[in-house]
Design a protein around this motif. Structure first.
Motif, short mmCIF file in Angstrom:
data_model
loop_
_atom_site.label_atom_id
_atom_site.label_comp_id
_atom_site.label_asym_id
_atom_site.label_seq_id
_atom_site.Cartn_x
_atom_site.Cartn_y
_atom_site.Cartn_z
N VAL A 205 42.82 45.70 38.56
CA VAL A 205 42.87 45.89 40.02
C VAL A 205 44.30 46.20 40.43
CG1 VAL A 205 42.64 44.72 42.25
CG2 VAL A 205 40.82 44.52 40.54
N PHE A 206 45.25 45.44 39.92
CA PHE A 206 46.65 45.69 40.25
C PHE A 206 47.09 47.07 39.78
CE2 PHE A 206 51.21 45.25 38.85
CZ PHE A 206 51.73 45.48 40.11
N GLY A 207 46.78 47.41 38.53
CA GLY A 207 47.21 48.69 37.99
C GLY A 207 46.71 49.87 38.79
N SER B 92 45.47 42.23 49.10
CA SER B 92 44.27 42.98 48.71
C SER B 92 44.08 42.99 47.20
CB SER B 92 44.31 44.41 49.27
OG SER B 92 45.12 45.26 48.48
N VAL B 93 45.18 43.02 46.45
CA VAL B 93 45.08 42.99 44.99
C VAL B 93 44.36 41.72 44.55
CG1 VAL B 93 46.41 42.77 42.84
CG2 VAL B 93 47.08 44.46 44.57
N PHE B 94 44.79 40.59 45.06
CA PHE B 94 44.20 39.31 44.66
C PHE B 94 42.79 39.13 45.21
CE2 PHE B 94 48.78 38.72 44.26
CZ PHE B 94 48.85 38.33 42.94
N ASN B 95 42.58 39.51 46.45
CA ASN B 95 41.24 39.38 47.05
C ASN B 95 40.23 40.29 46.37
OD1 ASN B 95 42.21 37.49 48.87
ND2 ASN B 95 42.61 39.01 50.45
N ASN C 210 46.90 37.00 32.07
CA ASN C 210 45.75 36.91 31.16
C ASN C 210 44.43 37.29 31.80
OD1 ASN C 210 47.31 35.97 28.93
ND2 ASN C 210 47.49 34.03 30.00
N ASP C 211 44.43 37.55 33.10
CA ASP C 211 43.23 37.92 33.82
C ASP C 211 43.12 39.45 33.81
OD1 ASP C 211 41.32 38.62 35.76
OD2 ASP C 211 41.87 36.93 37.07
N ILE D 134 35.58 41.14 42.64
CA ILE D 134 35.00 41.91 41.53
C ILE D 134 34.57 41.00 40.39
CG2 ILE D 134 35.54 43.59 39.72
CD1 ILE D 134 37.31 45.02 41.80
N ALA D 135 35.35 39.95 40.17
CA ALA D 135 35.11 39.05 39.01
C ALA D 135 33.76 38.39 39.04
CB ALA D 135 36.20 38.00 38.94
#
Length: 124
Positions: free
Chosen positions: A32-34, A115-118, A25-26, A123-124
């Motif tokens: 970022v992941f995509g 890196s995806v999560f960080n 849902n984020d 960015i958020a």
């Protein structure tokens, strides 16, 4: 070679989407992941497995839609990500593609996953 590509792509996909930090849902995290995932898959697909961009794009499209994202939304994300390899593109989104791409030779993908999560958090 397509099987090697799919296996490596699937491994990273599962590592991210089964991580306790993953939240479908984020939207920032999804983007970022995509973008990062596309960069990684493009590196594996083109430079290791010598696949055509259409095959890489179709694989990433399928994986991201599997998460419940809309086809049109995902295809726009992929179109942008691919354009970072065909024309001069700047900005944070292009950097995310580059981050994923820089990890395509990594045997241990923990740094890529983190890196995806960080990056999503910063960015958020």
């Amino acid at each position: 070679m397509i099987e090697v590509f799919k296996e490596k792509g699937e491994q990273v996909f599962k590592k991210v989407t089964t991580d306790p930090r993953w939240d479908i849902n984020d939207q920032t995290l999804f983007n970022v992941f995509g973008l990062t995932y596309y960069g990684y898959c493009f590196g594996i697909g083109r430079l290791v497995c010598f696949l055509e961009p259409e095959d890489i794009n179709a694989f990433v499209q399928e994986k991201l839609e599997e998460l419940g994202a809309g086809k049109k939304y995902v295809s726009g994300l992929i179109e942008f990500a691919y354009s970072t390899f065909t024309q001069s593109t700047e900005g944070i989104n292009a950097q995310l593609v580059g981050i994923g791409h820089s990890h395509f030779t990594s045997i241990n993908t923990d740094d890529l996953v983190n890196s995806v999560f960080n990056n999503a958090k910063s960015i958020a």
